[in-house]
Design a protein around this motif. Structure first.
Motif, PDB file in Angstrom:
ATOM      1  N   GLU A 151      12.446 -12.554  14.229  1.00  0.00           N
ATOM      2  CA  GLU A 151      12.951 -11.004  13.973  1.00  0.00           C
ATOM      3  C   GLU A 151      11.553 -10.230  14.363  1.00  0.00           C
ATOM      4  OE1 GLU A 151      13.817 -10.807  10.142  1.00  0.00           O
ATOM      5  OE2 GLU A 151      15.874 -11.693  10.375  1.00  0.00           O
ATOM      6  N   ARG A 152      10.565 -10.604  14.201  1.00  0.00           N
ATOM      7  CA  ARG A 152       9.596  -9.678  14.407  1.00  0.00           C
ATOM      8  C   ARG A 152       8.463 -10.304  15.478  1.00  0.00           C
ATOM      9  NH1 ARG A 152      10.922  -9.649   9.402  1.00  0.00           N
ATOM     10  NH2 ARG A 152       9.703 -11.612   9.015  1.00  0.00           N
ATOM     11  N   TRP A 153       8.652 -11.506  16.162  1.00  0.00           N
ATOM     12  CA  TRP A 153       7.930 -12.061  16.920  1.00  0.00           C
ATOM     13  C   TRP A 153       8.109 -11.549  18.258  1.00  0.00           C
ATOM     14  CZ3 TRP A 153       4.406 -15.737  17.207  1.00  0.00           C
ATOM     15  CH2 TRP A 153       4.062 -16.307  18.547  1.00  0.00           C
ATOM     16  N   MET A 184       2.897 -10.069  17.223  1.00  0.00           N
ATOM     17  CA  MET A 184       4.087 -10.048  16.399  1.00  0.00           C
ATOM     18  C   MET A 184       4.180  -8.491  15.787  1.00  0.00           C
ATOM     19  SD  MET A 184       2.788 -12.801  13.926  1.00  0.00           S
ATOM     20  CE  MET A 184       2.171 -13.682  15.281  1.00  0.00           C
ATOM     21  N   HIS A 185       5.136  -8.163  15.235  1.00  0.00           N
ATOM     22  CA  HIS A 185       5.011  -7.063  14.519  1.00  0.00           C
ATOM     23  C   HIS A 185       4.900  -7.168  12.886  1.00  0.00           C
ATOM     24  CE1 HIS A 185       5.738  -2.855  12.592  1.00  0.00           C
ATOM     25  NE2 HIS A 185       5.924  -2.536  14.004  1.00  0.00           N
ATOM     26  N   ALA A 186       3.915  -6.701  12.258  1.00  0.00           N
ATOM     27  CA  ALA A 186       3.661  -6.798  10.710  1.00  0.00           C
ATOM     28  C   ALA A 186       4.956  -6.538  10.206  1.00  0.00           C
ATOM     29  CB  ALA A 186       2.534  -5.836  10.368  1.00  0.00           C
ATOM     30  N   PHE A 187       5.519  -7.414   8.899  1.00  0.00           N
ATOM     31  CA  PHE A 187       6.570  -7.307   8.093  1.00  0.00           C
ATOM     32  C   PHE A 187       6.403  -6.133   7.338  1.00  0.00           C
ATOM     33  CE2 PHE A 187       8.356  -7.911   4.019  1.00  0.00           C
ATOM     34  CZ  PHE A 187       9.724  -8.095   4.372  1.00  0.00           C
ATOM     35  N   ASN A 202       4.493   1.988  13.872  1.00  0.00           N
ATOM     36  CA  ASN A 202       4.197   0.526  14.275  1.00  0.00           C
ATOM     37  C   ASN A 202       3.064   0.034  13.973  1.00  0.00           C
ATOM     38  OD1 ASN A 202       5.426   1.247  17.850  1.00  0.00           O
ATOM     39  ND2 ASN A 202       6.343   1.658  16.143  1.00  0.00           N
ATOM     40  N   ASP A 203       3.142  -1.422  13.897  1.00  0.00           N
ATOM     41  CA  ASP A 203       1.957  -2.142  13.458  1.00  0.00           C
ATOM     42  C   ASP A 203       2.007  -3.472  14.089  1.00  0.00           C
ATOM     43  OD1 ASP A 203       0.071  -3.468  12.194  1.00  0.00           O
ATOM     44  OD2 ASP A 203       0.664  -2.986  10.033  1.00  0.00           O
ATOM     45  N   PHE A 204       1.185  -3.582  15.349  1.00  0.00           N
ATOM     46  CA  PHE A 204       1.344  -4.724  15.967  1.00  0.00           C
ATOM     47  C   PHE A 204       0.123  -5.447  15.664  1.00  0.00           C
ATOM     48  CE2 PHE A 204       3.488  -1.872  18.809  1.00  0.00           C
ATOM     49  CZ  PHE A 204       4.667  -2.621  18.734  1.00  0.00           C
ATOM     50  N   TYR A 216      11.770   0.493  11.725  1.00  0.00           N
ATOM     51  CA  TYR A 216      11.875  -0.690  11.179  1.00  0.00           C
ATOM     52  C   TYR A 216      11.189  -1.746  12.188  1.00  0.00           C
ATOM     53  CZ  TYR A 216      15.196   0.285   7.612  1.00  0.00           C
ATOM     54  OH  TYR A 216      15.417   0.861   6.365  1.00  0.00           O
ATOM     55  N   PRO A 217      10.367  -2.688  11.423  1.00  0.00           N
ATOM     56  CA  PRO A 217       9.464  -3.561  12.402  1.00  0.00           C
ATOM     57  C   PRO A 217      10.520  -4.467  13.326  1.00  0.00           C
ATOM     58  CG  PRO A 217       8.666  -3.533  10.022  1.00  0.00           C
ATOM     59  CD  PRO A 217      10.088  -2.811  10.114  1.00  0.00           C
ATOM     60  N   GLU A 218      11.747  -4.830  12.937  1.00  0.00           N
ATOM     61  CA  GLU A 218      12.356  -5.666  13.805  1.00  0.00           C
ATOM     62  C   GLU A 218      12.794  -4.876  14.921  1.00  0.00           C
ATOM     63  OE1 GLU A 218      11.902  -7.129   9.636  1.00  0.00           O
ATOM     64  OE2 GLU A 218      12.802  -5.171  10.400  1.00  0.00           O
ATOM     65  N   ALA A 219      13.197  -3.792  14.843  1.00  0.00           N
ATOM     66  CA  ALA A 219      13.666  -2.885  15.979  1.00  0.00           C
ATOM     67  C   ALA A 219      12.569  -2.654  17.005  1.00  0.00           C
ATOM     68  CB  ALA A 219      14.185  -1.457  15.567  1.00  0.00           C
ATOM     69  N   ILE A 220      11.315  -2.216  16.572  1.00  0.00           N
ATOM     70  CA  ILE A 220       9.984  -2.101  17.416  1.00  0.00           C
ATOM     71  C   ILE A 220       9.733  -3.521  18.032  1.00  0.00           C
ATOM     72  CG2 ILE A 220       7.788  -1.605  17.564  1.00  0.00           C
ATOM     73  CD1 ILE A 220       9.681   0.846  16.799  1.00  0.00           C
TER      74      ILE A 220
END
Length: 339
Positions: free
Chosen positions: A214-216, A226-229, A235-237, A326-330
């Motif tokens: 999902e965040r990978w 990945m994006h941080a949960f 954003n938080d890569f 949302y992290p998953e969208a980014i």
């Protein structure tokens, strides 16, 4: 101890002036390492007008900038001979020298190149690689000459919205006997995780996030993205240097792979209208500590005609990060660039 991604929701219910019911959801997420919370809040439709610093660059560059080529060897200080007998450290175009206004016992400034104003899309992987290699070289010299230093980091404030006081791109390298709050929290939590696990936390996080998907975002060489949960910004890569345990394990190829990935992240920022960011690279100086090196990068911006800061009392004093995204969208946006 398993890595867990816990969250909970709160809903604020109220009415418009016309009597229509309105429900606004806040999602509270718990960091899988430290347990710290961050909040995903209602996005009314964030639209940004990226600032153009071209005119400011003309006014502040060349003879007016201590980091530009005609000044850097005359207007910047030099290291003592135990760091380098050449005064400054160089790798490619990157140059490291002491910070006149240090944040710590050791504080080097790394200037990327002679180019005064570099837009996100104009950074090259070579520029980024050389700057981080020069920073690594400085850190290694710190450790060789000062055994009391236990905590190091490579940091970047890009452009004024992120706290950059000089347009000319540069990094800050910090070496200290005392951990920052972030370093201390991460170190304590990693040690607690490793007491009940055979794996280093960030190594395991990259495995778990890749499996979930999902965040990978992707991998380049041994650098996983990945994006941080539980994000610390809108954003938080997160970049994880896999199969590494300290600053000494990171090779020139690793920095090249990292630089290639970072340029792709710049594309993700640009697509969203972000032009400025803060970056932190957390590095261990103890090869036996199982402290997998990792990097975090969050965008910075201002909003509206008043140029309102993206950080308010919630982040600054409650120390609770907020995100409209949302992290998953980014992560989904970012994957297309890595693929």
């Amino acid at each position: 101890m398993e890595i867990k991604f816990n969250k909970q929701e709160e809903t604020f219910s109220f009415y418009s002036g016309n009597g229509d019911a309105i429900n606004r959801k806040t999602e509270i997420r718990f960091d899988p390492l430290t347990g710290e919370t961050s909040r995903i809040i209602f996005d009314a439709g964030l639209t940004l007008t990226p600032p153009d610093y071209s005119e400011a660059a003309r006014q502040t560059g060349g003879k007016n900038c201590p980091f530009c080529s005609e000044n850097i060897f005359y207007m910047t200080p030099v290291f003592p001979n135990n760091i380098t007998n050449k005064g400054r450290i160089q790798h490619g175009e990157a140059i490291v020298f002491p910070n006149l206004f240090p944040y710590s016992k050791h504080n080097g400034v790394v200037v990327f190149s002679g180019q005064h104003y570099v837009k996100l899309q104009d950074f090259t992987a070579e520029m980024i690689k050389n700057a981080f290699l020069a920073a690594q070289h400085y850190i290694q010299k710190i450790i060789e000459t000062d055994s009391a230093v236990k905590y190091v980091s490579i940091n970047w404030n890009y452009l004024p919205e992120a706290g950059g006081s000089i347009l000319h791109p540069h990094l800050h390298v910090i070496g200290s006997e005392t951990a920052t709050n972030y370093q201390q929290q991460v170190n304590n939590a990693v040690q607690a995780f490793e007491q009940t696990n055979d794996h280093a936390f960030f190594e395991q996080l990259s495995v778990v996030e890749k499996k979930i998907g999902e965040r990978w975002i992707g991998e380049i060489g041994e650098v996983a993205w990945m994006h941080a949960f539980a994000p610390k910004g809108h954003n938080d890569f997160l970049a994880i240097f896999r199969n590494k345990q300290s600053i000494f394990d990171i090779s020139q190829d690793d920095w090249e792979h990292f630089a290639t990935g970072l340029k792709l992240i710049f594309n993700v920022f640009k697509e969203q209208g972000f032009t400025s960011f803060n970056l932190l690279t957390h590095l261990s100086v103890d090869p036996n500590a199982k402290q997998t090196p990792h990097m975090r990068i969050i965008p910075r911006f201002t909003i509206g005609g008043l140029n309102t800061s993206d950080i308010n009392y919630f982040q600054a004093l409650h120390q609770e990060p907020l995100s409209y995204k949302y992290p998953e969208a980014i992560a989904e946006i970012a994957r297309k660039y890595f693929n």
